[in-house]
Scaffold this active site. Structure first.
Site, mmCIF file in Angstrom:
data_model
loop_
_atom_site.group_PDB
_atom_site.id
_atom_site.type_symbol
_atom_site.label_atom_id
_atom_site.label_comp_id
_atom_site.label_asym_id
_atom_site.label_seq_id
_atom_site.Cartn_x
_atom_site.Cartn_y
_atom_site.Cartn_z
ATOM 1 N N ASP A 14 0.865 -1.177 0.000
ATOM 2 C CA ASP A 14 0.000 0.000 0.000
ATOM 3 C C ASP A 14 0.902 1.228 0.000
ATOM 4 O OD1 ASP A 14 -2.390 1.595 0.292
ATOM 5 O OD2 ASP A 14 -1.922 1.813 2.412
ATOM 6 N N SER A 15 0.300 2.388 -0.250
ATOM 7 C CA SER A 15 1.061 3.629 -0.172
ATOM 8 C C SER A 15 1.560 3.890 1.244
ATOM 9 C CB SER A 15 0.199 4.805 -0.636
ATOM 10 O OG SER A 15 -0.919 4.966 0.225
ATOM 11 N N CYS A 77 -4.288 -1.092 -2.223
ATOM 12 C CA CYS A 77 -4.342 0.355 -2.422
ATOM 13 C C CYS A 77 -5.242 0.625 -3.622
ATOM 14 C CB CYS A 77 -2.942 0.913 -2.660
ATOM 15 S SG CYS A 77 -2.886 2.669 -3.041
ATOM 16 N N GLU A 155 -1.529 8.142 8.597
ATOM 17 C CA GLU A 155 -0.097 7.843 8.561
ATOM 18 C C GLU A 155 0.615 8.388 9.800
ATOM 19 O OE1 GLU A 155 2.091 6.239 6.158
ATOM 20 O OE2 GLU A 155 0.160 5.348 5.672
ATOM 21 N N CYS A 187 -10.634 3.810 0.234
ATOM 22 C CA CYS A 187 -9.194 3.876 0.502
ATOM 23 C C CYS A 187 -8.931 2.946 1.669
ATOM 24 C CB CYS A 187 -8.772 5.310 0.839
ATOM 25 S SG CYS A 187 -7.064 5.478 1.418
ATOM 26 N N HIS A 189 -6.860 3.022 3.963
ATOM 27 C CA HIS A 189 -6.587 3.697 5.230
ATOM 28 C C HIS A 189 -7.866 3.938 6.030
ATOM 29 C CE1 HIS A 189 -2.707 4.646 3.342
ATOM 30 N NE2 HIS A 189 -2.267 5.069 4.516
#
Length: 279
Positions: A14-15, A77, A155, A187, A189
């Site tokens: 993932d990012s 992602c 993050e 997403c 996240h």
């Protein structure tokens, strides 16, 4: 990791740390498997990057996972999927399982026929999302809501701070005002913010994300290829990141709810020419 196919790990990237929500579902569905997880946090968020950069990172991380012996790769992602999955599948022979916003099941669930989709700008601008809306959106209103800033809060490990709550209210309230009774977390996240999202949206609004469906798809794929790990001891997970290892390790430890060791990703910069080399 190359002794036998069934002993080789499954790669997932993932990012940043968002793909841990998918990894948790994979571990639940396939507990005996080994995984290698890459958080490309040094280059996050992908949603603010140009497509060429995202594709280059996807290729660089993918090649690292193959060097680690990955026999299948999960792109955890939505943005990387939207930008790069077709070229990745054309370039590599290993099975690839990718993400897409759960628009189809959301439309089926919605009573008001108004669905809100929370995702990064790059994901929402992609032809893949436009196609999902065309194919599954007949008779429904699909409201696409970009959410700049949310990935950065997660993050940073800020799941409950006022800055995060303020962003969520800014993005969710207009969808509710338009009659949305189903919210898609587009997403990986965002599932870590589900309690806060539910608190804002209220109990009548459904909140859905595709992690469990991705896990089922990978499990079916492994079974069809007779490539599933034998049941027995619980598999292990290795973590790598392109970000600051100490900072990312702290966030992953909090989200994963157990201590982890995070190693430095060798291909950490954005200078990779992998995408160009595959042209």
């Amino acid at each position: 990791m190359t002794a036998t196919t069934s002993q080789a790990p499954i790669g997932i990237f993932d990012s940043g740390v968002g793909g841990l929500s998918v990894l948790a579902a994979l571990r639940e569905a396939m507990p005996a498997e080994d995984f290698v997880y890459v958080a490309d946090s040094g280059n996050a968020p992908y949603g603010d990057q140009e497509p060429e950069f995202i594709e280059a990172r996807a290729f660089a991380v993918f090649e690292f996972l193959l060097k680690m012996g990955a026999r299948a790769v999960v792109i955890a992602c939505n943005t990387a999927t939207a930008v790069a999955v077709h070229r990745l599948r054309a370039a590599f022979a290993v099975p690839i399982v990718a993400m897409e916003p759960a628009i189809k099941p959301a439309v089926a669930m919605s009573r008001s026929r108004v669905v809100g989709v929370l995702a990064t700008s790059r994901t929402l601008e992609s032809p893949a999302v436009a196609q999902l809306c065309r194919v599954y959106g007949a008779g429904a209103r699909i409201l696409l809501q970009p959410c700049p800033g949310l990935v950065e809060r997660i993050e940073a490990g800020d799941l409950e701070g006022e800055s995060t709550r303020s962003l969520l209210r800014r993005y969710i309230t207009p969808l509710l005002a338009e009659g949305a009774d189903t919210l898609v977390l587009g997403c990986t996240h965002y599932p870590f913010l589900t309690p806060q999202i539910r608190a804002i949206a209220g109990p009548e609004v459904q909140v859905i994300e595709p992690s469990a469906a991705v896990a089922r798809q990978l499990k079916r794929l492994m079974a069809e290829n007779s490539d599933a790990a034998e049941s027995g001891a619980r598999g292990r997970v290795q973590f790598f990141t392109s970000g600051r290892t100490d900072a990312v390790q702290a966030v992953i430890t909090a989200l994963w709810r157990q201590p982890v060791d995070v190693q430095r990703l060798p291909c950490s910069g954005g200078e990779s020419g992998a995408a160009e080399s595959k042209a």
